[in-house]
Design a protein around this motif. Structure first.
Motif, PDB file in Angstrom:
ATOM      1  N   VAL A  85       0.742  -1.333   0.197  1.00  0.00           N
ATOM      2  CA  VAL A  85       0.047  -0.052  -0.086  1.00  0.00           C
ATOM      3  C   VAL A  85       0.937   1.268  -0.036  1.00  0.00           C
ATOM      4  CG1 VAL A  85      -0.366  -0.119   2.572  1.00  0.00           C
ATOM      5  CG2 VAL A  85      -1.705   1.152   0.959  1.00  0.00           C
ATOM      6  N   PHE A  86       2.096   1.414   0.846  1.00  0.00           N
ATOM      7  CA  PHE A  86       2.639   2.477   0.779  1.00  0.00           C
ATOM      8  C   PHE A  86       3.814   2.518   0.108  1.00  0.00           C
ATOM      9  CE2 PHE A  86       0.733   2.424   5.321  1.00  0.00           C
ATOM     10  CZ  PHE A  86      -0.315   3.255   5.083  1.00  0.00           C
ATOM     11  N   GLY A  87       3.912   1.484  -0.895  1.00  0.00           N
ATOM     12  CA  GLY A  87       4.795   1.350  -1.804  1.00  0.00           C
ATOM     13  C   GLY A  87       4.359   2.191  -3.429  1.00  0.00           C
ATOM     14  N   HIS A  88       2.942   2.344  -3.138  1.00  0.00           N
ATOM     15  CA  HIS A  88       2.613   3.141  -4.298  1.00  0.00           C
ATOM     16  C   HIS A  88       2.333   4.805  -3.968  1.00  0.00           C
ATOM     17  CE1 HIS A  88      -1.069   4.856  -6.586  1.00  0.00           C
ATOM     18  NE2 HIS A  88      -0.292   4.576  -7.493  1.00  0.00           N
ATOM     19  N   ASN A  89       1.882   5.074  -2.918  1.00  0.00           N
ATOM     20  CA  ASN A  89       1.547   6.345  -2.359  1.00  0.00           C
ATOM     21  C   ASN A  89       1.258   6.368  -1.006  1.00  0.00           C
ATOM     22  OD1 ASN A  89       1.257   9.461  -2.863  1.00  0.00           O
ATOM     23  ND2 ASN A  89       0.852   8.592  -4.964  1.00  0.00           N
ATOM     24  N   GLY A 244      12.611   0.089  -3.650  1.00  0.00           N
ATOM     25  CA  GLY A 244      13.438   0.974  -4.521  1.00  0.00           C
ATOM     26  C   GLY A 244      12.741   1.478  -5.592  1.00  0.00           C
ATOM     27  N   GLY A 245      12.880   2.924  -5.833  1.00  0.00           N
ATOM     28  CA  GLY A 245      12.079   3.715  -7.048  1.00  0.00           C
ATOM     29  C   GLY A 245      10.823   3.942  -6.529  1.00  0.00           C
ATOM     30  N   THR A 246      10.037   4.639  -7.462  1.00  0.00           N
ATOM     31  CA  THR A 246       8.506   4.918  -7.300  1.00  0.00           C
ATOM     32  C   THR A 246       8.003   4.741  -8.672  1.00  0.00           C
ATOM     33  OG1 THR A 246       8.957   7.284  -8.189  1.00  0.00           O
ATOM     34  CG2 THR A 246       9.324   6.745  -5.754  1.00  0.00           C
ATOM     35  N   VAL A 247       6.641   4.704  -8.708  1.00  0.00           N
ATOM     36  CA  VAL A 247       5.927   4.378  -9.960  1.00  0.00           C
ATOM     37  C   VAL A 247       5.954   5.647 -10.671  1.00  0.00           C
ATOM     38  CG1 VAL A 247       4.426   2.625  -8.972  1.00  0.00           C
ATOM     39  CG2 VAL A 247       3.554   4.916  -8.747  1.00  0.00           C
ATOM     40  N   PHE A 248       5.963   6.844 -10.011  1.00  0.00           N
ATOM     41  CA  PHE A 248       5.729   8.020 -10.947  1.00  0.00           C
ATOM     42  C   PHE A 248       7.394   8.350 -11.385  1.00  0.00           C
ATOM     43  CE2 PHE A 248       5.722   8.876  -6.142  1.00  0.00           C
ATOM     44  CZ  PHE A 248       6.919   9.407  -5.939  1.00  0.00           C
ATOM     45  N   GLY A 249       8.392   7.754 -11.120  1.00  0.00           N
ATOM     46  CA  GLY A 249       9.752   8.042 -11.461  1.00  0.00           C
ATOM     47  C   GLY A 249      10.072   8.140 -13.035  1.00  0.00           C
ATOM     48  N   GLY A 256      14.748  12.979 -14.567  1.00  0.00           N
ATOM     49  CA  GLY A 256      15.091  12.695 -13.355  1.00  0.00           C
ATOM     50  C   GLY A 256      13.815  11.662 -12.892  1.00  0.00           C
ATOM     51  N   ASP A 257      14.215  10.831 -12.060  1.00  0.00           N
ATOM     52  CA  ASP A 257      13.270   9.942 -11.421  1.00  0.00           C
ATOM     53  C   ASP A 257      12.568  10.278  -9.957  1.00  0.00           C
ATOM     54  OD1 ASP A 257      14.012   8.100 -13.357  1.00  0.00           O
ATOM     55  OD2 ASP A 257      15.413   7.050 -12.277  1.00  0.00           O
ATOM     56  N   THR A 258      12.855  11.468  -9.448  1.00  0.00           N
ATOM     57  CA  THR A 258      12.351  11.911  -8.394  1.00  0.00           C
ATOM     58  C   THR A 258      12.322  13.517  -8.554  1.00  0.00           C
ATOM     59  OG1 THR A 258      14.393  12.468  -7.110  1.00  0.00           O
ATOM     60  CG2 THR A 258      13.448  10.166  -6.798  1.00  0.00           C
ATOM     61  N   PRO A 259      11.173  14.011  -7.622  1.00  0.00           N
ATOM     62  CA  PRO A 259      11.066  15.533  -7.886  1.00  0.00           C
ATOM     63  C   PRO A 259      12.156  16.273  -7.454  1.00  0.00           C
ATOM     64  CG  PRO A 259       9.260  14.492  -6.630  1.00  0.00           C
ATOM     65  CD  PRO A 259      10.343  13.312  -6.873  1.00  0.00           C
ATOM     66  N   PHE A 440       2.615  -2.640 -16.242  1.00  0.00           N
ATOM     67  CA  PHE A 440       2.224  -1.822 -14.904  1.00  0.00           C
ATOM     68  C   PHE A 440       2.006  -2.497 -13.474  1.00  0.00           C
ATOM     69  CE2 PHE A 440      -0.303   0.024 -18.575  1.00  0.00           C
ATOM     70  CZ  PHE A 440       0.694   1.352 -18.840  1.00  0.00           C
ATOM     71  N   TYR A 441       3.024  -3.110 -13.500  1.00  0.00           N
ATOM     72  CA  TYR A 441       3.327  -4.233 -12.253  1.00  0.00           C
ATOM     73  C   TYR A 441       4.560  -3.659 -11.419  1.00  0.00           C
ATOM     74  CZ  TYR A 441       2.951  -8.128  -9.211  1.00  0.00           C
ATOM     75  OH  TYR A 441       2.890  -9.056  -8.128  1.00  0.00           O
ATOM     76  N   GLY A 442       4.319  -2.996 -10.351  1.00  0.00           N
ATOM     77  CA  GLY A 442       5.399  -2.704  -9.710  1.00  0.00           C
ATOM     78  C   GLY A 442       6.397  -1.863 -10.042  1.00  0.00           C
ATOM     79  N   VAL A 443       7.516  -1.684  -9.543  1.00  0.00           N
ATOM     80  CA  VAL A 443       8.699  -0.820 -10.246  1.00  0.00           C
ATOM     81  C   VAL A 443       9.537  -1.549 -10.873  1.00  0.00           C
ATOM     82  CG1 VAL A 443       8.216   0.974  -8.428  1.00  0.00           C
ATOM     83  CG2 VAL A 443       9.982  -0.897  -7.986  1.00  0.00           C
ATOM     84  N   GLU A 444      10.680  -1.052 -11.435  1.00  0.00           N
ATOM     85  CA  GLU A 444      11.634  -1.649 -12.334  1.00  0.00           C
ATOM     86  C   GLU A 444      12.195  -2.975 -11.726  1.00  0.00           C
ATOM     87  OE1 GLU A 444      15.870  -0.645 -14.820  1.00  0.00           O
ATOM     88  OE2 GLU A 444      14.919   0.920 -13.565  1.00  0.00           O
ATOM     89  N   LYS A 445      12.763  -3.023 -10.309  1.00  0.00           N
ATOM     90  CA  LYS A 445      13.117  -4.330  -9.805  1.00  0.00           C
ATOM     91  C   LYS A 445      12.042  -5.179  -9.220  1.00  0.00           C
ATOM     92  CE  LYS A 445      16.927  -1.143  -7.923  1.00  0.00           C
ATOM     93  NZ  LYS A 445      17.636  -0.904  -6.716  1.00  0.00           N
ATOM     94  N   THR A 446      10.745  -5.168  -9.397  1.00  0.00           N
ATOM     95  CA  THR A 446       9.858  -5.957  -9.025  1.00  0.00           C
ATOM     96  C   THR A 446       9.577  -7.074  -9.887  1.00  0.00           C
ATOM     97  OG1 THR A 446       8.323  -4.069  -8.333  1.00  0.00           O
ATOM     98  CG2 THR A 446       7.279  -6.151  -8.322  1.00  0.00           C
ATOM     99  N   GLU A 447       9.875  -8.348  -9.202  1.00  0.00           N
ATOM    100  CA  GLU A 447       9.762  -9.415  -9.980  1.00  0.00           C
ATOM    101  C   GLU A 447       8.324  -9.995 -10.131  1.00  0.00           C
ATOM    102  OE1 GLU A 447      12.189 -12.451  -8.293  1.00  0.00           O
ATOM    103  OE2 GLU A 447      14.274 -10.985  -8.714  1.00  0.00           O
ATOM    104  N   LEU A 448       8.026 -10.682 -11.522  1.00  0.00           N
ATOM    105  CA  LEU A 448       6.591 -10.983 -11.417  1.00  0.00           C
ATOM    106  C   LEU A 448       6.560 -12.637 -10.338  1.00  0.00           C
ATOM    107  CD1 LEU A 448       6.054 -10.945 -15.412  1.00  0.00           C
ATOM    108  CD2 LEU A 448       4.622  -9.870 -13.445  1.00  0.00           C
ATOM    109  N   PRO A 449       5.392 -12.590  -9.984  1.00  0.00           N
ATOM    110  CA  PRO A 449       5.074 -13.961  -9.151  1.00  0.00           C
ATOM    111  C   PRO A 449       4.897 -15.224  -9.822  1.00  0.00           C
ATOM    112  CG  PRO A 449       3.199 -12.539  -9.070  1.00  0.00           C
ATOM    113  CD  PRO A 449       4.349 -11.757  -9.833  1.00  0.00           C
ATOM    114  N   ASP A 450       4.928 -16.351  -9.271  1.00  0.00           N
ATOM    115  CA  ASP A 450       4.709 -17.595  -9.721  1.00  0.00           C
ATOM    116  C   ASP A 450       3.088 -17.413 -10.501  1.00  0.00           C
ATOM    117  OD1 ASP A 450       4.530 -19.941 -10.878  1.00  0.00           O
ATOM    118  OD2 ASP A 450       4.900 -20.959  -8.913  1.00  0.00           O
TER     119      ASP A 450
END
Length: 510
Positions: A85-89, A244-249, A256-259, A440-450
Motif C-alpha cells: 500500500v505505501f509502496g505506491h503512495n 526502491g524507486g517509485t511508480v511516478f519516476g 530525473g526519477d524523483t522531484p 504496469f506491475y510494481g517498479v523496475e526491480k519488482t519481479e513477477l510472481p509465480d
C-alpha cells in the motif's frame, strides 16, 4: 427594600458561533445545500451505473478498492499493482474506509464517498464568497459554478482517486484561515495530507499564503509540515515499501526519477526543462482549465500559484494524460482548487476596482460554466454523454455477470482490466497479462510472481493487443487450464486451472 439585579452570563463563544451559523441558513444557503444533495444523487446514480455496467478499470478503482480490502484484513500487498500500500503512495486515508470494508463495502462505496467529498467543496466556496461579496445569491451562484467545472465533475466520473478526497478539506482550510479558526485549520490540513503525497506540495504553498495574509508563525508551520511530509514520503516511505524507486519516476524521462532530481536538472540545465514545457503545449493545458471560469482567475496570479508545484509536475511529465482534464481529471484536482480560489479573489479584485462590473463578470462566468459543462464535461446530460457513460443494452452483460459469478470468492484470478474492479475483495487478482507478462506491475526491480498461483482466467479477448493475445494463446495451448464458459460471440472466456498443472509457467516473460 433594596432592589437587586442578577447578572446574566453571556453565551459561550461556541454557542454564539452556532447561533450565527443557524441564522446564516437563509434561502441562498438552502439552495446551495439542496444543490449539493441533488448533485450527489445525480452524479452518483451514473457513477454507480458505470461500475455496475463494467465501465470501470483496474487502474485506478481496482487497486484502490483492493488496498482498502487488504488493509481491512491486516494485509497490504496489491496483486494488481505489484506493490504494498505505501509502496505506491502515502494514502493513509485508506484506513478511514477499513471499518466499512469489514462490513462488506467495496468499489461502489468508495465512489459514493468520493462523490460526497467532491460535492461538499461547494459549501466552503459559498462561505468564502460570502466573505468577499454582499449578494448571497451571487455567492450561491459561485458555489454552483464550482460544481460545474469539467474537472470537478470529471473527478466523480473517473471514480475513486485519493486527491479528489482532499479538494473540499483544502477549500475548507482556506476558509478556516480567513476566519481565524486555527485549530480547525490544522485538522483540515492534516486530513487533506492523509490522501496523497502531492497534497503536501499544495499545503506548502498554502503556508506561504497564510504567512502573507494571516499569520507569520502559522504560515511557517504549515509550509514546514508540507515540506517534511512530502520529503519523508517521497524519499523514505515510498522507496522503502516499493523496494526502491517509485511508480511516478519514469514519468519524467531524462529529467530525473524523483522531484528532487527534476529540480536539480532544472537548476543545472534550465533549457532542458524549458524545452520539455514548450513541447507539452502549456497554452492548451491552461486554456482547457481556465475557459470554464472565463480566464478570470488570471487576475489573481498569487492565488493561482497555490498549485504551481502541481502545474509543474503535470507540465514536465512525458505522458499526455497528466495534462488531460477530461479523461484523466484527477491530475487536475488540486490545480482546480487553486483556480477556484483564484476565481473568488479575482472577482473580489473586480469588485474593488470596478464594482459596477461585478454582476456582469459573475453572470458571464456562470454562462461559460454551464456551456462548457454541457459541451466538455462528464455531466450526465451533456453533449459527450456517450463518451463518458455506459448505457443499457449491452448484449454481453449477462455473460460478464456470469463470468464474475463463476470465479470463486477467494480464488486467485487473472482478468482483463474491466473485470478487475469487480474481483478486488480477495488476496490475488491480477490484471491480465500479469503475472505472465509484466504490465504496469510494481517498479523496475519488482519481479513477477509465480503464475501457477492463478486458478482462474477471465478474459475479454476484444481488450487484448497482439502481445497480450500471444501470451493468452500460449497459456491456453499449454493445457494447464480447462475451459469453463464462453459468450455466444466467443469474445468472453473463462478458464479454470487443472489440478496440479503448471505448464503455463513456460509462457511467463518480462
Amino acid at each position: 427594600m433594596t432592589a437587586t439585579t442578577t447578572d446574566t452570563a453571556a453565551p459561550a463563544p461556541r454557542v454564539v458561533d452556532r447561533i450565527r451559523a443557524i441564522r446564516a441558513i437563509d434561502a441562498p444557503a438552502i439552495t446551495v445545500l439542496a444543490g449539493i444533495v441533488a448533485w450527489i444523487a445525480w452524479m452518483y446514480l451514473n457513477v454507480w451505473r458505470r461500475h455496475d455496467r463494467y465501465g470501470t478499470f483496474d487502474n485506478d478503482l481496482g487497486f484502490h478498492s483492493q488496498y482498502v480490502w487488504l488493509l481491512s484484513h491486516g494485509k497490504s500487498f496489491s496483486s494488481i499493482l505489484g506493490l504494498p500500500v505505501f509502496g505506491h503512495n502515502a494514502t493513509f486515508g485508506y484506513f478511514l474506509f477499513v471499518p466499512f470494508a469489514r462490513l462488506g463495502a467495496g468499489p461502489q462505496f468508495l465512489d459514493f464517498a468520493q462523490t460526497v467529498a467532491v460535492a461538499l467543496g461547494a459549501w466552503p466556496v459559498f462561505r468564502l464568497a460570502n466573505r468577499r461579496f454582499d449578494s448571497r445569491w451571487a455567492c450561491a451562484t459561485l458555489a454552483g459554478i464550482y460544481l460545474l467545472h469539467p474537472v470537478v465533475i470529471g473527478n466523480v466520473w473517473e471514480t475513486f482517486h485519493p486527491e479528489a478526497m482532499a479538494m473540499a478539506p483544502l477549500l475548507a482550510a482556506v476558509l478556516a484561515a480567513e476566519e481565524g479558526k486555527w485549530r480547525r485549520y490544522g485538522v483540515l490540513v492534516l486530513f487533506a495530507m492523509l490522501w496523497k503525497t502531492d497534497v503536501a506540495l499544495f499545503v506548502m504553498m498554502l503556508g506561504l499564503r497564510v504567512r502573507r495574509r494571516h499569520d507569520l508563525r502559522r504560515g511557517v508551520y504549515t509550509f514546514a509540515a508540507g515540506a517534511v511530509w512530502f520529503t519523508a514520503c517521497v524519499s523514505l516511505l515510498i522507496p522503502h515499501y516499493s523496494g526502491g524507486g517509485t511508480v511516478f519516476g519514469p514519468l519524467y524521462g531524462d529529467l530525473g526519477d524523483t522531484p528532487f532530481e527534476v529540480a536539480q536538472t532544472g537548476l543545472a540545465h534550465p533549457t532542458q526543462v524549458a524545452d520539455r514545457i514548450v513541447d507539452n503545449k502549456p497554452h492548451r493545458y491552461f486554456r482547457d482549465l481556465l475557459v470554464p471560469y472565463g480566464f478570470v482567475p488570471v487576475l489573481a496570479p498569487g492565488t493561482l500559484a497555490l498549485s504551481a508545484p502541481q502545474f509543474a509536475i503535470n507540465m514536465l511529465a512525458l505522458p499526455t494524460f497528466t495534462r488531460d482534464p477530461f479523461d484523466n481529471p484527477h491530475y487536475q484536482a488540486l490545480p482546480v482548487v487553486a483556480l477556484t480560489l483564484a476565481l473568488l479573489d479575482a472577482l473580489a479584485r473586480i469588485r474593488k476596482r470596478w464594482p459596477a462590473k461585478l454582476d456582469v463578470a459573475i453572470s458571464a462566468v456562470a454562462v461559460l460554466a454551464i456551456t462548457f459543462a454541457i459541451a466538455w464535461s462528464a455531466i450526465p446530460n451533456g453533449y459527450r454523454r456517450g463518451h463518458f457513460w455506459n448505457e443499457d443494452g449491452d448484449v454481453l452483460r449477462p455473460d460478464k455477470d456470469a463470468t464474475i459469478a463463476l470465479v470463486g470468492p477467494d480464488d486467485p484470478v487473472s482478468a482483463t482490466y474491466l473485470f478487475v474492479p469487480h474481483l478486488t475483495r480477495r488476496d490475488f487478482v491480477y490484471s491480465f497479462p500479469n503475472p505472465w507478462m509484466k504490465v504496469f506491475y510494481g517498479v523496475e526491480k519488482t519481479e513477477l510472481p509465480d503464475p501457477a498461483r492463478v486458478q482462474w482466467l477471465a478474459v475479454d479477448t476484444t481488450l487484448l493487443n497482439d502481445d497480450f493475445t500471444a501470451v493468452y494463446e500460449c497459456i491456453i495451448e499449454s493445457g494447464a487450464f480447462q475451459f469453463r464458459r464462453q459468450s455466444d460471440d466467443r469474445t468472453i472466456e473463462v478458464w479454470e486451472r487443472r489440478p496440479g498443472r503448471t505448464e503455463d509457467r513456460a509462457c511467463q516473460r518480462e
